[in-house]
Design an enzyme around this catalytic site. Sequence first.
Site, PDB file in Angstrom:
ATOM      1  N   HIS A 140       2.436  -8.306  -7.353  1.00  8.43           N
ATOM      2  CA  HIS A 140       3.186  -7.544  -6.351  1.00  8.43           C
ATOM      3  C   HIS A 140       2.651  -7.962  -4.982  1.00  8.43           C
ATOM      4  CE1 HIS A 140       3.949  -4.364  -9.649  1.00  8.43           C
ATOM      5  NE2 HIS A 140       4.997  -5.157  -9.533  1.00  8.43           N
ATOM      6  N   GLU A 143       0.252  -5.888  -2.793  1.00 11.28           N
ATOM      7  CA  GLU A 143      -1.007  -5.445  -3.404  1.00 11.28           C
ATOM      8  C   GLU A 143      -1.981  -6.634  -3.400  1.00 11.28           C
ATOM      9  OE1 GLU A 143       0.002  -3.840  -7.245  1.00 11.28           O
ATOM     10  OE2 GLU A 143       1.622  -2.608  -6.416  1.00 11.28           O
ATOM     11  N   HIS A 247      -4.020  -5.402  -9.609  1.00 11.47           N
ATOM     12  CA  HIS A 247      -2.995  -4.654  -8.886  1.00 11.47           C
ATOM     13  C   HIS A 247      -3.653  -3.703  -7.890  1.00 11.47           C
ATOM     14  CE1 HIS A 247       0.661  -5.461 -11.527  1.00 11.47           C
ATOM     15  NE2 HIS A 247      -0.324  -6.062 -12.177  1.00 11.47           N
ATOM     16  N   GLU A 341      -6.058  -1.898 -11.851  1.00 12.48           N
ATOM     17  CA  GLU A 341      -5.650  -1.280 -10.579  1.00 12.48           C
ATOM     18  C   GLU A 341      -6.933  -1.005  -9.793  1.00 12.48           C
ATOM     19  OE1 GLU A 341      -2.571  -0.598  -9.575  1.00 12.48           O
ATOM     20  OE2 GLU A 341      -1.334  -0.689 -11.393  1.00 12.48           O
TER      21      GLU A 341
END
Length: 504
Positions: A140, A143, A247, A341
Site C-alpha cells: 500500500h 504505508e 504494512h 502491521e
Amino acid sequence: MEPPQFAFPCYLIIRIKRTMAKWLNTISLALLILNIFSSNIIVIFAQTATSLSNNLEPEPSLPEPRAYIPNENNLDFVYHNHEELTKFLRATSARYPNLTALYSIGKSIQGKDLWVMVVSSSPYEHMLGKPDVKYVGNIHGNEPVGRELLLHLIQYLVTSYETDQYVHWLLDNMRIHILPSMNPDGFAVAKEGTCEGGQGRYNARGFDLNRNFPDYFKQNNKRGQPETDSVKDWISKIQFVLSGSLHGGALVASYPYDNTPNAMFQTYAASPSLTPDDDVFKHLSLVYAKNHAKMSRGVACKSATPAFENGITNGAAWYPLTGGMQDYQYVWYGCMEVTLEISCCKYPPAYELRKYWEDNQLSLIKFLAEAHRGVQGFVLDSSGTPIERASLKVKGRDVGFQTTKYGEFWRILLPGYYKLEIFAEGFAPRELEFVVVEQHPTLLNVTLQPAKRTDNAIHHYRPLPGSSQHYRPPHSPPPSYNSNSGLFSSITNSLNSIYSNIFG
C-alpha cells in the site's frame, strides 16, 4: 396685479449667514483632517514600500530536491523517493558485490522498477539445501514505514556480516530477498504525516494490490495488475519458505487465513479462519511480536481500534478480505507469510523513522531465522537424481508444498511427531515418520522407487488434477454466489474498503 412681495426679517438673514458660516468652518476642518490623515497614510505606505523594496530579499524558490549521496553507511532516516531508493540499492550492490545482488521483478504502471535486493553470502547462486526467504514492503503506497525499514535492514545486514555472528550465520545459511516497495506509484502521491485515509494506497490504476491475488475461498474477478502479476511470477520461480509483508495502520502480526467462506456482511461477523498450520502461524507471529519493543503488549492504537492479545491476530478474525497476498502464497506455493502491521500511523513524519527501526530491528532478524525450524531435506530417485516438483504434505495438514529443481524441500514445524507423505509422477508414493526438536531442523532425505508397471501403465499418485502445481485442501467456493457482483457484494466490499483504509 403683481403678486405681493414678502420680505425676510433682517434678524433671520443674519442667523442664516451665521449658521452657514459654522457649517463651512466644520466642513473645512473635516476636509483638513481627512487630507492630513490620508497624506500620512500615503507617506507611511510609500515609506514601507520603499523599505521593502530596498531591504526585502528575493522570495526563495521551492527547495531543490534533497541532495542524496548513495552511501549505505550513512542511510538517513527520511523517506526516499524512487530515484533515491534506486541509487541506494545500486550503490550497496556495487560496494558489497559478495553479499548482495540487485534485480527487478517487473515494473509498475508508471514504469518504475520493482527492485529486489538479495542479501546472502551467495547472492547470485542458489545455496543447495538452504532456504530462500523474503520481505515485501509498501504494497500500500501510503504505508511506507516498511519501505524505509527494509532499506535499513539491508544496510544493517551488509555492514554487520563481519562483526555480528548471528547475522553472519543468517547470510551463510539462507538467501534473503528484499522488495522494499511493491507500489512505488502509490507512494509517489501519498502524503507524509497522513495517518489514515486512502490517498496513495492504490496503484496508478486505482487497484488495491493486496486485494488483487487469486483467492482460495472466493472467486476474485479483479483485473490483474502489473505489480501483482510480477510478484506472482516471482514466487512461482523461487521456492520461498518464509515471508513477511510490512504494512501500517495498526500494531499487530496478522496470520492466515485472511478470508473466510462466509460472504455476507463479513466485516460485522468476523470470526477466525484457521489454516491447518495454525500452530506454526501463531508461533511465527509471536516471534515477531515478542521481539518487537511494543507489539506484544497488545495495546490498541487508539480507543476506536481493537486491541490484540499478545500483539497477534488471525486475519479473518480481525476483518476478512478477498485477494490477499499471504493466503495466496500459502495455499498456492506453501510459503508461510505473515502480515506485519508496524505503525499505528500509516505515513508518520520522517523524524519518527529512527524509533520505528529501533522497535523492529530485532524482530526483523529473528523472524527470518524461523525458516530453519522444522524439517528439510531432499527427494531423490534410486540413482540419487533429484526429483523436481515432487508433492509433499504433512499428514493432517492439507496444504502441501513441492520440491525445487534440486529436489529440496523445507517445512516449518513446531516440535512433535509427524508423518510426511511424498508423491511424484512415475514413482510409488511414500510415507515417512519423523520427529522435530526445538534445537535444530530435522534433516530428512527421501528416496522414491519407480512405480510398478501393469499392462504397460504406470500407476502413481497424482494429488492434483490438471496442471496445478500444488496440493490444496479439498474446498470449492459456493457455486451459486459470485462474491464480486450484486448488491450485497457491493455493500460488503465498500464496508471492507472503508475498514481497511482505517486500520491497514
